[in-house]
Design a protein around this motif. Structure first.
Motif, PDB file in Angstrom:
ATOM      1  N   ASP A   1       0.376  -1.278   0.402  1.00  0.00           N
ATOM      2  CA  ASP A   1       0.080  -0.376  -0.421  1.00  0.00           C
ATOM      3  C   ASP A   1       1.590   1.177  -0.375  1.00  0.00           C
ATOM      4  OD1 ASP A   1       0.832   0.343   2.166  1.00  0.00           O
ATOM      5  OD2 ASP A   1      -0.730  -0.065   2.958  1.00  0.00           O
ATOM      6  N   ALA A   2       0.397   2.094  -0.380  1.00  0.00           N
ATOM      7  CA  ALA A   2       0.824   3.852   0.164  1.00  0.00           C
ATOM      8  C   ALA A   2       2.001   3.751   1.236  1.00  0.00           C
ATOM      9  CB  ALA A   2       0.124   4.433  -0.183  1.00  0.00           C
ATOM     10  N   ASP A   3       1.104   3.555   1.859  1.00  0.00           N
ATOM     11  CA  ASP A   3       1.720   4.402   3.466  1.00  0.00           C
ATOM     12  C   ASP A   3       3.576   3.062   3.653  1.00  0.00           C
ATOM     13  OD1 ASP A   3       0.199   5.322   4.433  1.00  0.00           O
ATOM     14  OD2 ASP A   3      -0.957   3.809   5.656  1.00  0.00           O
ATOM     15  N   GLU A   4       3.348   1.798   3.134  1.00  0.00           N
ATOM     16  CA  GLU A   4       4.249   1.184   2.445  1.00  0.00           C
ATOM     17  C   GLU A   4       5.831   1.778   1.626  1.00  0.00           C
ATOM     18  OE1 GLU A   4       7.335  -2.721   2.875  1.00  0.00           O
ATOM     19  OE2 GLU A   4       6.023  -1.276   4.875  1.00  0.00           O
ATOM     20  N   ALA A   5       4.717   2.120   0.552  1.00  0.00           N
ATOM     21  CA  ALA A   5       5.467   2.959  -0.187  1.00  0.00           C
ATOM     22  C   ALA A   5       6.242   3.888   0.400  1.00  0.00           C
ATOM     23  CB  ALA A   5       5.012   2.840  -1.363  1.00  0.00           C
ATOM     24  N   TYR A   6       5.211   4.984   1.031  1.00  0.00           N
ATOM     25  CA  TYR A   6       6.949   5.962   2.017  1.00  0.00           C
ATOM     26  C   TYR A   6       7.690   5.533   2.868  1.00  0.00           C
ATOM     27  CZ  TYR A   6       7.156  10.099   4.601  1.00  0.00           C
ATOM     28  OH  TYR A   6       7.662  11.101   4.930  1.00  0.00           O
ATOM     29  N   ARG A   7       7.062   4.070   3.818  1.00  0.00           N
ATOM     30  CA  ARG A   7       8.244   3.556   4.561  1.00  0.00           C
ATOM     31  C   ARG A   7       9.694   3.366   3.374  1.00  0.00           C
ATOM     32  NH1 ARG A   7      10.057  -0.715   6.127  1.00  0.00           N
ATOM     33  NH2 ARG A   7       9.855  -1.712   5.048  1.00  0.00           N
ATOM     34  N   ILE A   8       9.860   2.737   2.398  1.00  0.00           N
ATOM     35  CA  ILE A   8      10.918   2.306   2.174  1.00  0.00           C
ATOM     36  C   ILE A   8      10.894   3.299   1.019  1.00  0.00           C
ATOM     37  CG2 ILE A   8      10.185   0.495   1.571  1.00  0.00           C
ATOM     38  CD1 ILE A   8       9.310  -0.275  -0.874  1.00  0.00           C
ATOM     39  N   GLY A   9      10.767   4.660   0.948  1.00  0.00           N
ATOM     40  CA  GLY A   9      11.198   5.510  -0.452  1.00  0.00           C
ATOM     41  C   GLY A   9      10.634   5.650  -1.547  1.00  0.00           C
ATOM     42  N   LEU A  10      10.004   4.877  -1.972  1.00  0.00           N
ATOM     43  CA  LEU A  10       9.234   4.522  -3.368  1.00  0.00           C
ATOM     44  C   LEU A  10       8.415   6.387  -3.935  1.00  0.00           C
ATOM     45  CD1 LEU A  10       8.209   0.973  -4.266  1.00  0.00           C
ATOM     46  CD2 LEU A  10      10.188   2.692  -5.026  1.00  0.00           C
ATOM     47  N   VAL A  11       7.855   6.471  -2.444  1.00  0.00           N
ATOM     48  CA  VAL A  11       6.646   8.232  -2.802  1.00  0.00           C
ATOM     49  C   VAL A  11       7.519   9.288  -1.929  1.00  0.00           C
ATOM     50  CG1 VAL A  11       4.940   6.761  -3.727  1.00  0.00           C
ATOM     51  CG2 VAL A  11       4.682   7.644  -1.198  1.00  0.00           C
ATOM     52  N   GLN A  12       7.187  10.089  -1.954  1.00  0.00           N
ATOM     53  CA  GLN A  12       7.943  11.236  -1.247  1.00  0.00           C
ATOM     54  C   GLN A  12       6.555  11.426  -0.176  1.00  0.00           C
ATOM     55  OE1 GLN A  12       9.533  10.808  -4.140  1.00  0.00           O
ATOM     56  NE2 GLN A  12      10.184   9.458  -2.984  1.00  0.00           N
ATOM     57  N   GLU A  13       5.922  11.840  -0.601  1.00  0.00           N
ATOM     58  CA  GLU A  13       3.931  12.372   0.295  1.00  0.00           C
ATOM     59  C   GLU A  13       2.915  11.192   0.097  1.00  0.00           C
ATOM     60  OE1 GLU A  13       1.826  16.466   1.101  1.00  0.00           O
ATOM     61  OE2 GLU A  13       3.725  16.668  -0.371  1.00  0.00           O
ATOM     62  N   VAL A  14       1.632  11.094   0.779  1.00  0.00           N
ATOM     63  CA  VAL A  14       1.040  10.189   0.350  1.00  0.00           C
ATOM     64  C   VAL A  14      -0.123  11.440   0.941  1.00  0.00           C
ATOM     65  CG1 VAL A  14      -0.445   9.030   0.687  1.00  0.00           C
ATOM     66  CG2 VAL A  14       1.953   7.672   1.120  1.00  0.00           C
ATOM     67  N   VAL A  15      -0.638  11.954   0.199  1.00  0.00           N
ATOM     68  CA  VAL A  15      -1.837  12.629   0.532  1.00  0.00           C
ATOM     69  C   VAL A  15      -3.623  11.649   0.301  1.00  0.00           C
ATOM     70  CG1 VAL A  15      -0.682  13.723  -0.678  1.00  0.00           C
ATOM     71  CG2 VAL A  15      -2.292  13.335  -2.470  1.00  0.00           C
ATOM     72  N   ASP A  16      -4.312  12.126   0.635  1.00  0.00           N
ATOM     73  CA  ASP A  16      -5.408  12.413   0.580  1.00  0.00           C
ATOM     74  C   ASP A  16      -6.426  11.727  -1.246  1.00  0.00           C
ATOM     75  OD1 ASP A  16      -6.164  11.754   3.272  1.00  0.00           O
ATOM     76  OD2 ASP A  16      -7.333  13.849   3.471  1.00  0.00           O
ATOM     77  N   ASP A  17      -7.167  10.712  -1.474  1.00  0.00           N
ATOM     78  CA  ASP A  17      -7.264  10.372  -2.705  1.00  0.00           C
ATOM     79  C   ASP A  17      -7.904  11.480  -3.162  1.00  0.00           C
ATOM     80  OD1 ASP A  17      -7.004   7.991  -1.761  1.00  0.00           O
ATOM     81  OD2 ASP A  17      -8.678   6.449  -1.868  1.00  0.00           O
ATOM     82  N   GLY A  18      -7.566  11.849  -4.983  1.00  0.00           N
ATOM     83  CA  GLY A  18      -7.955  13.147  -4.795  1.00  0.00           C
ATOM     84  C   GLY A  18      -6.886  14.119  -4.855  1.00  0.00           C
ATOM     85  N   GLU A  19      -6.313  14.210  -4.023  1.00  0.00           N
ATOM     86  CA  GLU A  19      -5.369  15.443  -3.969  1.00  0.00           C
ATOM     87  C   GLU A  19      -3.891  15.528  -4.572  1.00  0.00           C
ATOM     88  OE1 GLU A  19      -5.514  16.397   0.362  1.00  0.00           O
ATOM     89  OE2 GLU A  19      -7.308  16.483   0.350  1.00  0.00           O
ATOM     90  N   GLN A  20      -3.742  13.857  -5.025  1.00  0.00           N
ATOM     91  CA  GLN A  20      -2.294  13.547  -5.887  1.00  0.00           C
ATOM     92  C   GLN A  20      -1.643  14.716  -6.511  1.00  0.00           C
ATOM     93  OE1 GLN A  20      -5.616  11.600  -5.752  1.00  0.00           O
ATOM     94  NE2 GLN A  20      -5.107  10.933  -7.866  1.00  0.00           N
ATOM     95  N   PHE A  21      -2.798  15.069  -8.089  1.00  0.00           N
ATOM     96  CA  PHE A  21      -2.416  15.480  -8.831  1.00  0.00           C
ATOM     97  C   PHE A  21      -2.128  16.839  -8.864  1.00  0.00           C
ATOM     98  CE2 PHE A  21      -3.097  18.595 -12.128  1.00  0.00           C
ATOM     99  CZ  PHE A  21      -3.021  18.214 -13.248  1.00  0.00           C
ATOM    100  N   ASP A  22      -2.672  17.530  -7.733  1.00  0.00           N
ATOM    101  CA  ASP A  22      -2.485  18.959  -7.324  1.00  0.00           C
ATOM    102  C   ASP A  22      -1.516  19.493  -6.452  1.00  0.00           C
ATOM    103  OD1 ASP A  22      -4.944  20.254  -8.440  1.00  0.00           O
ATOM    104  OD2 ASP A  22      -6.710  19.901  -6.642  1.00  0.00           O
ATOM    105  N   THR A  23      -1.202  18.323  -5.500  1.00  0.00           N
ATOM    106  CA  THR A  23      -0.113  17.795  -5.071  1.00  0.00           C
ATOM    107  C   THR A  23       1.050  18.015  -5.984  1.00  0.00           C
ATOM    108  OG1 THR A  23      -1.309  17.251  -2.885  1.00  0.00           O
ATOM    109  CG2 THR A  23       1.490  16.929  -2.361  1.00  0.00           C
ATOM    110  N   ALA A  24       1.583  17.300  -6.621  1.00  0.00           N
ATOM    111  CA  ALA A  24       2.291  16.801  -7.250  1.00  0.00           C
ATOM    112  C   ALA A  24       2.433  18.949  -8.307  1.00  0.00           C
ATOM    113  CB  ALA A  24       1.965  15.588  -9.054  1.00  0.00           C
ATOM    114  N   LEU A  25       2.013  19.321  -8.686  1.00  0.00           N
ATOM    115  CA  LEU A  25       1.870  20.158  -9.855  1.00  0.00           C
ATOM    116  C   LEU A  25       1.982  21.245  -8.974  1.00  0.00           C
ATOM    117  CD1 LEU A  25       1.293  21.627 -12.501  1.00  0.00           C
ATOM    118  CD2 LEU A  25      -1.414  21.775 -11.867  1.00  0.00           C
TER     119      LEU A  25
END
Length: 261
Positions: free
Chosen positions: A170-194
């Motif tokens: 899941d996303a929490d595990e992806a964050y723990r191992i460094g694959l993603v730099q931030e986990v956000v609420d569903d629907g917010e990923q595009f605006d945060t990345a932009l």
């Protein structure tokens, strides 16, 4: 006529690159692969574009490779999908990109989707995203760089835990191992990345590209090679118009408007 597999849109100095096959969970057929490589080529060629943002249309980032379409195209030398005007988005063949890329993911993100994140610079994930590097369950191996970058990013044990089992995480595990730099609420990923891509694009373009190039050199050629280029690169940047603009902005305490020269 069907819609293009890849959507591109200029948003200021950011090139938005959208995976657009939502009816197939954005599974990558040959048309999507070639279109994505062309979009990266556009990012590279256009001097007015300073950063890229890769996102996906629909509920899922990608279901991975469309093996029914792509499988028959794999020849004795592997798979070729990058034209003379394109750039390999996974950075494992041909010329390398020189501009930053941010990725926003949601839903299912399998195989080449993880590799696209690993090949980019910053990744943002929606909280409900599910990841899987499942090639071993299909009788193949990751060929977009995961065998190289996943262990470097996550550590050997964390990488092999998923590369060798094909298990989902899941996303929490992806964050723990460094694959993603931030986990956000569903629907917010595009605006945060932009917002991150726009922050990058607001900096001095030559300096951003030089910073990225230095980091790439250290990874690909070793620390000594990167160290040898630091001072010459600093001298080149210090003589640029952007360096003058940056100093004036610092002294006047006003925002810098960089020109890329």
């Amino acid at each position: 006529m069907s819609e293009p597999r890849i959507l591109t849109e200029r948003r200021g100095h950011v090139l938005l690159i959208g995976l657009n096959r939502p009816e197939k969970r954005n599974a990558a057929d040959f048309e999507l692969l070639t279109g994505l490589a062309e979009a990266y080529g556009e990012l590279e060629r256009d001097p007015d574009i300073r950063a890229g943002l890769v996102y996906a249309v629909g509920d899922h980032f990608t279901g991975g490779l469309d093996l029914a379409d792509v499988g028959p195209r794999v020849g004795p030398d592997g798979l070729s999908f990058v034209s003379d005007t394109g750039v390999d988005p996974w950075g494992v063949s041909g010329r390398q990109r020189t501009k930053p890329v941010v990725v926003a993911v949601q839903g299912i993100c399998l195989t080449l989707g993880i590799e696209l994140m690993l090949a980019a610079d910053v990744a943002i994930a929606a909280r409900s995203t599910r990841f899987g590097q499942i090639e071993v369950a299909r009788g193949i191996l990751p060929f977009g760089g995961a065998t190289i970058r996943f262990p470097r990013t996550a550590g050997w044990g964390n990488a092999m835990r998923y590369l060798l089992t094909g298990d989902m995480f899941d996303a929490d595990e992806a964050y723990r191992i460094g694959l993603v730099q931030e986990v956000v609420d569903d629907g917010e990923q595009f605006d945060t990345a932009l917002a991150i891509a726009e922050r990058i694009a607001a900096q001095a373009p030559l300096a951003v590209q030089a910073t990225l190039a230095s980091a790439f050199t250290a990874v690909r050629e070793g620390d000594a090679a990167a160290e040898a280029r630091l001072q010459p690169t600093l001298a080149r940047l210090a003589a640029s118009e952007d360096a003058r603009i940056g100093m004036q902005a610092f002294l006047s305490r006003t925002p810098a408007e960089f020109v890329g020269r």
